[in-house]
Design a protein around this motif. Structure first.
Motif, PDB file in Angstrom:
ATOM      1  N   SER A   1       0.848  -1.199   0.000  1.00 36.36           N
ATOM      2  CA  SER A   1       0.000   0.000   0.000  1.00 36.36           C
ATOM      3  C   SER A   1       0.876   1.237   0.000  1.00 36.36           C
TER       4      SER A   1
ATOM      5  N   ILE B   1      -8.046   1.481  -5.408  1.00 32.88           N
ATOM      6  CA  ILE B   1      -7.513   0.148  -5.672  1.00 32.88           C
ATOM      7  C   ILE B   1      -6.672   0.234  -6.940  1.00 32.88           C
TER       8      ILE B   1
ATOM      9  N   THR C   1      -5.371  -1.454  -9.965  1.00 34.32           N
ATOM     10  CA  THR C   1      -5.587  -2.646 -10.792  1.00 34.32           C
ATOM     11  C   THR C   1      -4.467  -2.780 -11.819  1.00 34.32           C
TER      12      THR C   1
ATOM     13  N   TYR D   1      -3.296  -2.679  -3.765  1.00 36.43           N
ATOM     14  CA  TYR D   1      -3.725  -3.683  -4.723  1.00 36.43           C
ATOM     15  C   TYR D   1      -4.914  -4.451  -4.150  1.00 36.43           C
ATOM     16  N   PRO D   2      -5.694  -5.106  -5.009  1.00 40.46           N
ATOM     17  CA  PRO D   2      -6.857  -5.860  -4.510  1.00 40.46           C
ATOM     18  C   PRO D   2      -6.483  -6.929  -3.491  1.00 40.46           C
TER      19      PRO D   2
END
Length: 197
Positions: free
Chosen positions: A144, A169, A171, A155-156
């Motif tokens: 993060s 988020i 992607t 990230y997810p």
């Protein structure tokens, strides 16, 4: 009478010459200053990479990042040489440690993460460092990133619990320039925190 006119012309020429030299000096100084700032911003990104490597080496035999500390790294001379004063290239403070120090939850996963914070970055340096792709490519170990404690990206599959008012988020490995510009809006006092695994 002719002599007085000549003196006046000479004085005017001297003033114009001094003004020209002043403008030329100002332009040269401005260009040198921009070049130095560009160098320092580039150096800042390299310092982040160097500090990441030093942390990984320092904690290589540990199960997690619980023993990571500024004091321990300094005592064992594990800090990169130009960061021993815990300052980055633009003279702001540097902080790092296990993610448990900054996490808002007590999740056990936080001890397997660590953070690095660079403080007091200008708007321009903040944007440049955040949009530097080398930290967000495959194998970068970034989980993060937080800017000014209000804007966060991850990230997810990230494990860190972002407690920021604005969350994005990732992607792909790209940040929206407008989002980053909005986040890096604290003048010369922008703070960036990266969380790595």
């Amino acid at each position: 009478m002719v002599q007085n006119n000549e003196k006046g012309t000479t004085m005017l020429e001297t003033i114009l010459y001094i003004s020209f030299l002043f403008m030329l000096g100002s332009t040269i100084y401005s260009n040198i200053s921009k070049g130095v700032n560009r160098y320092k911003t580039g150096r800042l990104t390299q310092q982040l990479v160097d500090l990441k490597k030093a942390i990984i080496q320092y904690t290589a035999v540990d199960e997690d990042f619980s023993n990571l500390s500024e004091e321990g790294m300094r005592r064992t001379s594990s800090m990169p040489i130009d960061m021993r004063q815990l300052r980055h290239a633009l003279s702001g403070p540097v902080k790092f440690g296990p993610a448990t120090e900054i996490a808002t939850t007590t999740d056990a996963i936080n001890k397997y993460l660590y953070y690095i914070t660079f403080e007091n970055l200008s708007n321009k340096a903040c944007i440049e460092v955040i949009t530097s792709a080398q930290f967000y490519t495959t194998g970068s170990e970034m989980d993060s990133v937080i800017i000014n404690e209000r804007y966060g990206w991850q990230y997810p599959f990230s494990h860190f619990d972002l407690n920021t008012s604005t969350k994005r988020i990732l992607t792909s490995h790209n940040f929206s320039y407008q989002d980053v510009a909005n986040a890096c809006s604290e003048g010369a006092h922008n703070n960036i925190t990266w969380i790595f695994s």
